[in-house]
Write an enzyme that holds these catalytic residues in place. Structure first.
Site, mmCIF file in Angstrom:
data_model
loop_
_atom_site.group_PDB
_atom_site.id
_atom_site.type_symbol
_atom_site.label_atom_id
_atom_site.label_comp_id
_atom_site.label_asym_id
_atom_site.label_seq_id
_atom_site.Cartn_x
_atom_site.Cartn_y
_atom_site.Cartn_z
ATOM 1 N N ASP A 138 5.048 -3.219 2.482
ATOM 2 C CA ASP A 138 3.504 -1.672 2.361
ATOM 3 C C ASP A 138 3.401 -0.635 2.869
ATOM 4 O O ASP A 138 2.195 -0.670 3.359
ATOM 5 C CB ASP A 138 2.747 -2.300 2.642
ATOM 6 C CG ASP A 138 1.850 -1.962 0.759
ATOM 7 O OD1 ASP A 138 1.819 -1.565 0.269
ATOM 8 O OD2 ASP A 138 0.270 -2.594 1.019
ATOM 9 N N GLY A 157 -9.903 -4.800 1.490
ATOM 10 C CA GLY A 157 -8.539 -5.667 0.404
ATOM 11 C C GLY A 157 -8.178 -6.322 0.273
ATOM 12 O O GLY A 157 -8.956 -6.817 -1.004
ATOM 13 N N LYS A 212 -10.062 -9.344 10.554
ATOM 14 C CA LYS A 212 -9.765 -9.260 8.784
ATOM 15 C C LYS A 212 -9.938 -10.625 8.356
ATOM 16 O O LYS A 212 -9.732 -11.260 9.308
ATOM 17 C CB LYS A 212 -8.674 -9.516 9.116
ATOM 18 C CG LYS A 212 -8.277 -8.419 7.376
ATOM 19 C CD LYS A 212 -5.896 -7.996 7.398
ATOM 20 C CE LYS A 212 -5.544 -8.705 6.380
ATOM 21 N NZ LYS A 212 -4.222 -7.611 6.777
HETATM 22 N N1 LIG Z 1 -6.745 -3.127 13.633
HETATM 23 C C1 LIG Z 1 -8.452 -1.915 12.418
HETATM 24 N N2 LIG Z 1 -8.966 -1.156 12.749
HETATM 25 C C2 LIG Z 1 -10.057 -0.430 12.791
HETATM 26 N N3 LIG Z 1 -9.154 -0.367 10.819
HETATM 27 C C3 LIG Z 1 -8.751 -1.489 10.431
HETATM 28 C C4 LIG Z 1 -8.193 -2.794 10.696
HETATM 29 N N4 LIG Z 1 -6.957 -3.123 10.215
HETATM 30 C C5 LIG Z 1 -7.841 -2.846 9.103
HETATM 31 N N5 LIG Z 1 -8.441 -2.294 9.070
HETATM 32 C C6 LIG Z 1 -8.939 -1.065 7.648
HETATM 33 O O1 LIG Z 1 -9.450 -2.115 7.038
HETATM 34 C C7 LIG Z 1 -8.683 -2.227 5.629
HETATM 35 C C8 LIG Z 1 -8.141 -3.334 5.115
HETATM 36 O O2 LIG Z 1 -6.869 -3.857 6.153
HETATM 37 P P1 LIG Z 1 -5.643 -3.793 5.769
HETATM 38 O O3 LIG Z 1 -4.629 -3.478 4.994
HETATM 39 O O4 LIG Z 1 -4.652 -4.523 6.836
HETATM 40 O O5 LIG Z 1 -5.678 -5.231 4.172
HETATM 41 P P2 LIG Z 1 -5.252 -5.432 3.455
HETATM 42 O O6 LIG Z 1 -6.119 -6.854 2.449
HETATM 43 O O7 LIG Z 1 -4.221 -6.251 3.331
HETATM 44 O O8 LIG Z 1 -5.118 -4.272 2.383
HETATM 45 P P3 LIG Z 1 -4.963 -3.309 1.607
HETATM 46 O O9 LIG Z 1 -4.939 -4.715 0.339
HETATM 47 O O10 LIG Z 1 -4.699 -2.186 0.720
HETATM 48 O O11 LIG Z 1 -3.385 -3.764 1.460
HETATM 49 C C9 LIG Z 1 -7.626 -0.729 6.423
HETATM 50 O O12 LIG Z 1 -7.200 -0.090 5.188
HETATM 51 C C10 LIG Z 1 -8.439 -0.391 7.500
HETATM 52 O O13 LIG Z 1 -9.073 0.456 6.646
#
Ligand SMILES: Nc1ncnc2c1ncn2[C@@H]1O[C@H](COP(=O)(O)OP(=O)(O)OP(=O)(O)O)[C@@H](O)[C@H]1O
Length: 922
Positions: free
Chosen positions: A260, A142, A162
């Protein structure tokens, strides 16, 4: 019996692995290699006789992927072939998970995008607790970095970690995510009942902030995708809606705006029965009343007030929620807009109204989308102005082009029917029997009414989570007339108030709420933090009382969540959970911001030498955002420093106030591909308008209000109240329903057109009017290798326990009624999709791919019904694109927290055996 055991029994691995091979073995002896390794296949005595096999000798072989079977114990095989063969794991080529995997930053640990370069079996270590997380797979990527599936060897469990980009801005924003989630987890949802992801640990490793979450399953978009972009059954829509609302109630009580909310950020927890959803990604979240970012929410789910640049509160999440509910039912986004102009156009067309005049008057982007065509009515004139046309008219495409010097991007129309009522009513039926259709019609009527309360233009009239939770669509009570939400009661400042000790962790407010271990961890992280100076704690002041947002109960039946945020001001500031943050993200000093939306997520950028940064001077508390009263156009307050463009990007070409995010734009841009996936719709059935059928929502002119509990209560418009007070408390009034239909035109409607639209667009659904679906869309789903950029044969090697995934999803009935949503009837639903677990789904989280094979909503067909399961035959195709994580959760869940883990988290995943089928009853 396991395959491995049986092969030993046979003494011949090659013969066992494939029936064809054994049949061929006799004739191909000349081709057999000599030596010990490969001997001619000798059938077991029982089988060779052809006699019936004794019950005791029956073997059930669970087939594993061919490649896996052929390579199982290959090292031993090699050693048998060549006794001198030596294997060293160190010589294994790394299976990189990060792309690109060239280390160019951070001493070669990071790639050009500041992502830590991960590979299979990479070990992340919490240096404080020595907790090790062994990377096994990538779950997602992400804006903020990568999410890896990691194995925790101590307890043989899996978690999601993450790993934030090595970049101060992302670090800072991620620390907000930790803080807010911590508050939500610990203070508002200590028993893990309210569908919010659990945070388990956080630490810094190789200059990357890592946040450990409970491991969850697929997200709702993936679920829709698995269902070939056909909507889910109403039972499931209801169940998920209830659960999402639970989370929204808690979030509203906490005064937290998610910002979001979208199907991708709602994950299914497959470790519990019945399955539950959990909301993730609080990386964009902020406190109500401290909303510094004006460019938020993913476009499809963006509320009118955000689009127009108007102060917002938790009600923007309710708008997104409405869009999500509609999408769950339809399988397609309600507003799949290609641009903001397109979004507004679609909203107006679909909902039959437009934002109210007082909102338009005060929103900063109004002139971009609207033309003033009349005098602007003051709030106090509102009553007198009923029946008078709006002072604003939405711009036509030509007018927009003339004003903005660019043609507005307009997306494809997927629904031939324009209005919400028609779209819902004309959605193909999933059942045959007239009784069932009749029943569904009633539920659809309730759904329309439910949606109307959510996708309400006026944020002041939009239902709160508690109000929505009482709707018959969710409660299952008979829906006989338009729902009249109960007035909300004032908050009772007791139950979940977040009180923060004055100086428990050296003044660190979050530390106050954490366990001593975590507080220690924070202190250590001070030293570890790559982005902030290690400065002594010096804050002795109180950062108390987040809440006073009182009563909430599990049934969402009592209590409320609105209004007085009198003491939320105490939460205006807080610190980085991983150390004194040193960065005040109030942007008055011209720090640059990354965007904050699907297109650009907001990250306070640390403009070097521009007042931002880890200087002792800026060791002020970190703000969660400016209050609405502080809300100012980004041009003035959230401006990008022109003097110092900063390290992290340039101004967005489209919107000068935003710096495009690194990743988010790309990610969300994938949505737009969907519009090109051929979704023609022909509304073949004439549809009687709401005005002809429905009695009209609130047609009796019922008006209602609730006590204005905000201390500085505003008797006027909720919007002005919001503007003036920061608070989300206003008098809610229903206009007198006229029963008139709000036409799709945005022009010359009444000031409360949105409300009227809500009031009047009730549509009669009669089975005779059913638009029948075509029997089956001509699905020619390509091989995943053709369209999944992450597909590789290697994926076949992954995880032999993937079958469990198929069983996981057996329980999800996408069609059946609640009665049949049980385990037993579910078996086999996805049974043939055993490859579910083998695919990499990373990119699909962002809707990057996939033939958009959903059927045409309005397409004519003589088929009397649409069977949602017709498409299941194709699931094998889709299933091949399900991330391996789907199947890998059968491993025991995280059940033991190391001392540095946040304590007190309920782990409902403990004691859960490998999952099998489950009931989906909500
Ligand atoms: N607890 C979790 N268990 C399984 N998969 C997860 C989990 N947290 C996140 N993911 C996966 O990782 C992806 C990215 O996580 P997240 O949305 O928190 O990151 P982000 O950097 O904020 O992403 P975005 O830019 O899409 O908002 C999620 O779309 C999901 O597929």
């Amino acid at each position: 019996m396991e395959e491995g055991e049986s092969s030993k029994e046979d003494g011949s691995r090659a013969g066992e692995s494939d029936g064809a091979a054994s049949a061929d073995s006799g004739s191909s002896s000349s081709r057999m290699p000599s030596g010990e390794a490969f001997r001619p296949y000798v059938s077991p005595p029982q089988s060779s006789t052809g006699a019936s096999v004794k019950p005791g000798t029956l073997r059930i072989i669970v087939r594993k992927p061919l490649v896996a079977r052929l390579t199982k114990d290959i090292l031993e095989t090699f050693q048998i072939c060549n006794p001198n063969f030596k294997y060293s794991e160190a010589l294994n080529p790394k299976r990189f998970l990060t792309n690109p995997s060239v280390g160019v930053k951070n001493d070669g640990h990071d790639n050009a995008a500041s992502n830590l370069i991960l590979y299979v079996n990479f070990v992340l270590v919490n240096m404080v607790s020595n907790q090790r997380y062994i990377v096994k797979d990538l779950l997602g990527q992400g804006t903020f970095g990568q999410v890896a599936k990691c194995w925790v060897c101590q307890n043989n469990s899996y978690v999601a970690v993450k790993i934030i980009k090595n970049d101060p801005a992302y670090y800072q924003q991620a620390s907000v995510e930790i803080s807010l989630l911590h508050v939500l987890n610990r203070k508002f949802d200590p028993d893990d009942k309210h569908h919010i992801v659990r945070i388990l640990d956080y630490f810094v490793y190789q200059r990357h902030l890592c946040i450990t979450f409970e491991l969850l399953g697929p997200n709702l978009f993936e679920l829709i995708k698995m269902n070939n972009y056909k909507g889910l059954s109403l039972n499931i829509v209801q169940m998920f809606s209830r659960q999402i609302l639970h989370a929204l109630i808690v979030m509203k009580d906490a005064g937290i705006i998610h910002c979001d909310l979208k199907p991708e950020n709602i994950l299914i927890s497959t470790s519990v029965k019945p399955p539950e959803i959990k909301i993730i990604d609080f990386g964009s979240a902020c406190m109500e009343g401290q909303t510094i970012y004006s460019y938020i929410q993913s476009r499809y789910y963006r509320s009118p007030e955000v689009l127009l640049g108007y102060p917002y509160n938790t009600s923007i999440d309710m708008w997104s929620f409405g869009c999500i509910v509609a999408e769950l039912f339809l399988g397609l986004p309600l507003f799949p807009a290609s641009s903001e102009f397109d979004l507004l156009k679609r909203m107006i067309e679909t909902l039959g109204g437009q934002p109210p005049d007082d909102l338009l008057r005060d929103a900063k982007n109004t002139s971009k989308f609207f033309k003033r065509v009349g005098s602007i009515h003051r709030l106090e004139d509102d009553k007198a102005c009923k029946g008078v046309t709006s002072a604003y008219r939405a711009l036509t495409e030509e007018e927009y082009e003339a004003r903005e010097s660019e043609r507005p991007k307009l997306g494809k129309r997927y629904f031939n029917c324009a209005k919400l009522e028609e779209i819902i009513a004309n959605y193909p039926y999933r059942m045959n029997s007239p009784e069932e259709i009749k029943k569904e019609n009633l539920t659809r009527l309730a759904l329309v009414d439910f949606l109307r309360g959510l996708v309400e233009f006026d944020p002041g009239k939009r239902w709160s989570p508690v109000q929505a939770s009482h709707h018959p669509f969710l409660t299952g009570k008979p829906f006989t007339c338009p729902y009249e939400p109960p007035p909300e009661t004032p908050r009772i400042p007791v139950l979940h108030t977040v009180t923060v000790d004055h100086n428990p962790g050296g003044g660190h407010w979050l530390a106050a709420g954490l366990s001593p271990q975590v507080a220690n961890s924070n202190r250590c992280l001070l030293q570890n933090s790559p982005h902030f100076q290690n400065v002594p704690f010096s804050y002795g002041s109180s950062y108390g009382s987040l809440g006073s947002h009182g009563s909430y109960n599990d049934n969402a039946a009592v209590g409320s969540s609105y209004g007085s945020y009198a003491d939320v001001n105490n939460m205006h500031t807080y610190y980085s959970p991983v150390g004194p943050c040193g960065v005040n993200i109030h942007a008055q000093i011209g720090g640059s911001f990354l965007g904050s939306s699907p297109d650009a997520r907001r990250i306070p950028q640390l403009s070097h030498g521009n007042g931002f940064g880890p200087s002792p001077v800026s060791l002020g508390p970190m703000s969660l955002g400016a209050s609405p009263t502080q809300f100012t156009p980004p041009s003035s307050q959230m401006q990008i420093s022109t003097a110092s463009p900063g390290k992290y990007g340039t101004t967005s070409p489209a919107r000068s106030v935003h710096i495009p995010s690194r990743g988010k734009a790309a990610a969300v841009g994938h949505y737009n591909r969907r519009r090109n996936w051929g979704y023609s719709t022909v509304c073949a059935q004439s549809y009687e308008s709401a005005s002809q059928h429905g009695p009209g929502h609130h047609g009796d002119g019922i008006s209602w209000s609730h006590p204005d509990t905000y201390s500085g209560g505003h008797g006027g418009s909720p919007r002005s109240a919001l503007l003036a007070s920061n608070h989300a408390n206003w008098r809610q009034q229903r206009g007198v329903g006229t029963g008139l239909s709000s036409g799709p035109s945005s022009t010359n409607h009444q000031p409360s057109a949105a409300s009227h639209a809500h009031n009047s667009n009730t549509v009669s659904l009669r089975s005779s009017e059913v638009l029948f679906d075509k029997p089956e869309c001509n699905s020619s789903v390509p091989d995943p290798a053709d369209w999944d950029p992450n597909y590789s044969d290697e994926s076949l090697l992954q995880e032999d326990n993937s079958d469990s995934l198929a069983f996981e999803f057996n329980g999800i009935h996408l069609r059946n009624t609640m009665d049949t949503m049980n385990v037993t009837s579910a078996v086999g639903r996805f049974g043939h999709s055993r490859k579910l677990a083998h695919m990499n789904f990373i990119s699909t989280n962002h809707r990057t791919d996939g033939p958009f094979q959903a059927y045409s909503l309005g397409e004519n067909s003589h088929t009397s019904t649409h069977d949602m399961h017709v498409g299941y035959g194709r699931l094998s195709h889709f299933s091949q694109n399900i991330p391996s994580r789907f199947g890998q959760q059968s491993v025991h869940q995280f059940s033991h927290m190391n001392s540095t883990f946040i304590h007190g988290e309920r782990n409902h995943q403990n004691d859960q055996p490998t999952r099998s089928n489950y009931s989906m009853e909500g």
